[in-house]
Design a protein around this motif. Structure first.
Motif, short mmCIF file in Angstrom:
data_model
loop_
_atom_site.label_atom_id
_atom_site.label_comp_id
_atom_site.label_asym_id
_atom_site.label_seq_id
_atom_site.Cartn_x
_atom_site.Cartn_y
_atom_site.Cartn_z
N GLU A 1 0.74 -1.32 -0.07
CA GLU A 1 0.03 -0.03 -0.21
C GLU A 1 0.77 1.21 -0.11
O GLU A 1 0.52 2.34 -0.68
CB GLU A 1 -1.08 0.01 1.22
CG GLU A 1 -2.16 -0.97 1.12
CD GLU A 1 -3.06 -0.85 0.09
OE1 GLU A 1 -3.19 0.36 -0.57
OE2 GLU A 1 -4.04 -1.88 -0.02
N ARG B 1 1.03 3.75 -3.12
CA ARG B 1 -0.16 4.95 -2.52
C ARG B 1 -0.31 6.08 -3.42
O ARG B 1 -1.42 6.19 -3.78
CB ARG B 1 0.45 5.57 -1.07
CG ARG B 1 -0.67 6.52 -0.53
CD ARG B 1 -0.05 7.14 0.73
NE ARG B 1 -0.95 8.16 1.28
CZ ARG B 1 -0.93 8.43 2.41
NH1 ARG B 1 0.27 8.38 3.19
NH2 ARG B 1 -1.97 9.43 2.89
N GLU C 1 -3.90 6.36 -5.79
CA GLU C 1 -4.84 7.77 -5.51
C GLU C 1 -4.94 8.41 -6.73
O GLU C 1 -5.75 9.45 -6.82
CB GLU C 1 -3.96 8.53 -4.30
CG GLU C 1 -4.12 8.11 -3.12
CD GLU C 1 -3.53 8.76 -1.80
OE1 GLU C 1 -2.76 9.75 -2.07
OE2 GLU C 1 -3.47 8.30 -0.76
N ASP D 1 -10.37 6.49 -4.70
CA ASP D 1 -10.45 7.25 -3.60
C ASP D 1 -9.25 6.90 -2.71
O ASP D 1 -8.83 5.76 -2.31
CB ASP D 1 -11.73 7.24 -2.68
CG ASP D 1 -12.73 7.40 -3.47
OD1 ASP D 1 -12.70 8.44 -4.19
OD2 ASP D 1 -14.22 6.97 -3.19
N ARG E 1 -7.08 6.78 0.86
CA ARG E 1 -7.42 6.12 2.21
C ARG E 1 -7.08 7.38 3.23
O ARG E 1 -5.96 8.10 2.70
CB ARG E 1 -6.65 5.07 2.33
CG ARG E 1 -6.88 3.57 1.65
CD ARG E 1 -6.11 2.70 1.88
NE ARG E 1 -6.31 1.32 1.36
CZ ARG E 1 -7.31 0.43 1.27
NH1 ARG E 1 -8.25 0.83 2.38
NH2 ARG E 1 -7.60 -0.48 0.47
N PHE F 1 -4.30 4.88 7.91
CA PHE F 1 -4.27 3.53 7.45
C PHE F 1 -2.62 3.18 7.05
O PHE F 1 -2.54 1.91 7.35
CB PHE F 1 -4.95 3.50 5.99
CG PHE F 1 -4.64 2.19 5.32
CD1 PHE F 1 -5.41 1.15 5.62
CD2 PHE F 1 -3.75 2.35 4.20
CE1 PHE F 1 -5.15 -0.10 4.95
CE2 PHE F 1 -3.72 0.92 3.45
CZ PHE F 1 -4.33 -0.12 3.78
N TYR F 2 -1.66 4.11 6.81
CA TYR F 2 -0.58 3.77 6.49
C TYR F 2 0.42 3.77 7.56
O TYR F 2 1.62 4.33 7.87
CB TYR F 2 0.03 4.72 5.56
CG TYR F 2 -0.67 4.61 4.30
CD1 TYR F 2 -0.49 3.86 3.15
CD2 TYR F 2 -1.88 5.72 3.86
CE1 TYR F 2 -1.14 3.86 2.00
CE2 TYR F 2 -2.69 5.70 2.95
CZ TYR F 2 -2.10 4.74 1.92
OH TYR F 2 -2.87 4.58 0.72
N HIS G 1 -7.03 -2.68 9.60
CA HIS G 1 -7.88 -2.87 8.49
C HIS G 1 -8.11 -4.36 8.15
O HIS G 1 -9.20 -4.67 7.82
CB HIS G 1 -6.98 -2.11 7.46
CG HIS G 1 -7.38 -2.35 5.73
ND1 HIS G 1 -8.44 -1.80 5.22
CD2 HIS G 1 -6.94 -3.34 5.19
CE1 HIS G 1 -8.37 -2.25 3.85
NE2 HIS G 1 -7.57 -3.05 3.90
#
Length: 166
Positions: free
Chosen positions: A21, A25, A29, A33, A35, A39-40, A48
């Motif tokens: 991810e 990223r 993006e 959408d 995050r 989340f990261y 998650h």
């Protein structure tokens, strides 16, 4: 295409999923959408995964990861909002930028269709795609999905809704 494995997400995937991810990223993006920033992190991805696995146990979500021959996550695919009474679900997928153009998205969608039929006994799948995401629209069409509607809400991008009867 190099050999890949598609399997259900596991709680032990947190570190590999976070790497996937974070590395992708910016790429993701551009097409879907974003995050939230929380989340990261190791905790964010662990939470998650726990939520997805709880939804899987409840029968409303089926999360998959796609691994390359070296065991690295190069994609994700999900059946989400599974409704066994309506026999429907939404499909979603994301493929690493470095693995693009290799047929992985098509393979992932075909896997989702197969799982929808065999595992969940579903008859209808839907997918939502931003108009700018031409590659995803092509994948869905290649897998038999048809455009059902086009929508645009004030202040948002134009989005296509695809459907597939199976």
């Amino acid at each position: 295409m190099e050999p890949v494995t598609i399997r259900t997400l596991q709680s032990t995937d947190a570190e590999a999923l976070l790497t996937f991810e974070v590395d992708n990223r910016e790429w993701f993006e551009r097409h879907i959408d974003a995050r939230g920033a929380d989340f990261y992190s190791a905790q964010g991805v662990t939470e998650h995964i726990a939520a997805y696995l709880a939804d899987h146990a409840a029968g409303i979500w089926h999360p998959f990861v796609i691994e390359d021959a070296d065991g690295q996550i190069v994609g994700r695919a999900n059946l989400k909002d599974i409704d066994t009474s309506a026999r429907s679900a939404e499909v979603g997928y994301r493929i690493a930028q470095s693995a693009g153009g290799q047929g992985l998205a098509t393979l992932a969608v075909k896997h989702l269709i197969q799982q929808a039929q065999l595992r969940w006994n579903l008859k209808q799948l839907v997918a939502n795609v931003y108009a700018e995401n031409i590659a995803s629209a092509k994948v869905l069409k290649r897998c038999g999905f048809l455009i059902e509607q086009v929508s645009r809400q004030a202040g948002t991008d134009q989005e296509y809704r695809f459907g597939l009867s199976i």
